[in-house]
Design a protein around this motif. Sequence first.
Motif, PDB file in Angstrom:
ATOM      1  N   TYR A 291       0.830  -1.202   0.000  1.00  0.00           N
ATOM      2  CA  TYR A 291       0.000   0.000   0.000  1.00  0.00           C
ATOM      3  C   TYR A 291       0.870   1.259   0.000  1.00  0.00           C
ATOM      4  O   TYR A 291       1.896   1.328   0.679  1.00  0.00           O
ATOM      5  N   HIS A 292       0.419   2.233  -0.770  1.00  0.00           N
ATOM      6  CA  HIS A 292       1.068   3.550  -0.797  1.00  0.00           C
ATOM      7  C   HIS A 292      -0.012   4.605  -0.584  1.00  0.00           C
ATOM      8  O   HIS A 292      -1.095   4.530  -1.191  1.00  0.00           O
ATOM      9  N   PRO A 293       0.230   5.612   0.261  1.00  0.00           N
ATOM     10  CA  PRO A 293      -0.798   6.634   0.536  1.00  0.00           C
ATOM     11  C   PRO A 293      -1.326   7.319  -0.717  1.00  0.00           C
ATOM     12  O   PRO A 293      -2.468   7.786  -0.737  1.00  0.00           O
ATOM     13  N   ALA A 294      -0.530   7.373  -1.791  1.00  0.00           N
ATOM     14  CA  ALA A 294      -0.987   8.045  -3.008  1.00  0.00           C
ATOM     15  C   ALA A 294      -2.170   7.323  -3.644  1.00  0.00           C
ATOM     16  O   ALA A 294      -2.942   7.922  -4.407  1.00  0.00           O
ATOM     17  N   ASP A 296      -4.882   6.433  -2.288  1.00  0.00           N
ATOM     18  CA  ASP A 296      -6.140   6.989  -1.807  1.00  0.00           C
ATOM     19  C   ASP A 296      -6.629   8.093  -2.729  1.00  0.00           C
ATOM     20  O   ASP A 296      -7.797   8.128  -3.144  1.00  0.00           O
ATOM     21  N   GLN A 297      -5.747   8.986  -3.086  1.00  0.00           N
ATOM     22  CA  GLN A 297      -6.120  10.101  -3.959  1.00  0.00           C
ATOM     23  C   GLN A 297      -6.388   9.624  -5.383  1.00  0.00           C
ATOM     24  O   GLN A 297      -7.312  10.106  -6.043  1.00  0.00           O
TER      25      GLN A 297
END
Length: 319
Positions: A291-294, A296-297
Amino acid sequence: MGDIAKGVLGGGWALLVGWVLPAAINLAVFFFAVAPSLRGSIELVDRAWPTSKSDTTLLLLISAVLVGLVLNALQQPLYRFLEGYVLWPRRAYARGCRIQRTRKQRIADRVRTPAPGLSPIQLGVLHEQLSRYPHSDDQVGPTRLANAIRRFEEYGHDRYRLDTQVLWNELSATVPDHARRQTDTSRTNVDFFVALLYGHAAVAATALAALPGGGRRGAVLWAAALTLLALIPVWYRSAVAATDEWAAAVRALVNLGRKPLAEALGLVLPQDLAKEREMWQLVTRMSRRPYHPAADQLLAPYRAAPGDGQNPPPAPNAE
């Protein structure tokens, strides 16, 4: 009785026809053509030799079920070897890929520029042969079976960027039941010929190994071995041809399963195909990579609003 019939026609039917039946055929050939030559020289054969017709039937039935279960459990390496992905030397693999690319190009040239006098039926056969290759030359494998299977393994990614190799379980869990059953049933035909092919090779090898002690049954052993070896290419080509129905079933699975899969994942299928391809590429990356926070966007424009999975997603922010 209805529940039993449904079970047999479900996964049990694929196991029975795809693996147990060809095991029974090969064991019958071994029992009547090869095993008599082993009596008197192998103690285990003497002990297991049936003494009545009922014992013979029971032995064949039990053996066929056991061998079929083993083959079913080993189906992945069995397929991988025939596809050229396992136990193939690097040079053999590369040479096989070159041969298959050349063959694909030769068929494509004949389709593009048909020879004079070529009938529509013959042209249709060429189209059929060409369709058993993946569209991209980079995806071409070293054997005909590898390419016949690879063409539908890459279908979802090529059309929609939906990688069915990564999302197969999710896709199978959300498609209509008849589409999933169709895929399982269509694969059964290929399984049958693959199991028959390996069994023929094993029985032929046993027959050749029994020749030194075969005595007067040497002619029977030779006939059995040569016949089985001659049939192996036939079953291989039959397995390749049988992938046509399997490919059609997987294609239907992808086309029909995209929408329910998106809804099950909490997403809304975009109306624009380019946006849909972008969405499935993001979903595939989410399933394959950490998972990478990017994410989400990036996935936000495609996520369904709570309690509403039918509204089209808003256009992504151009910035």
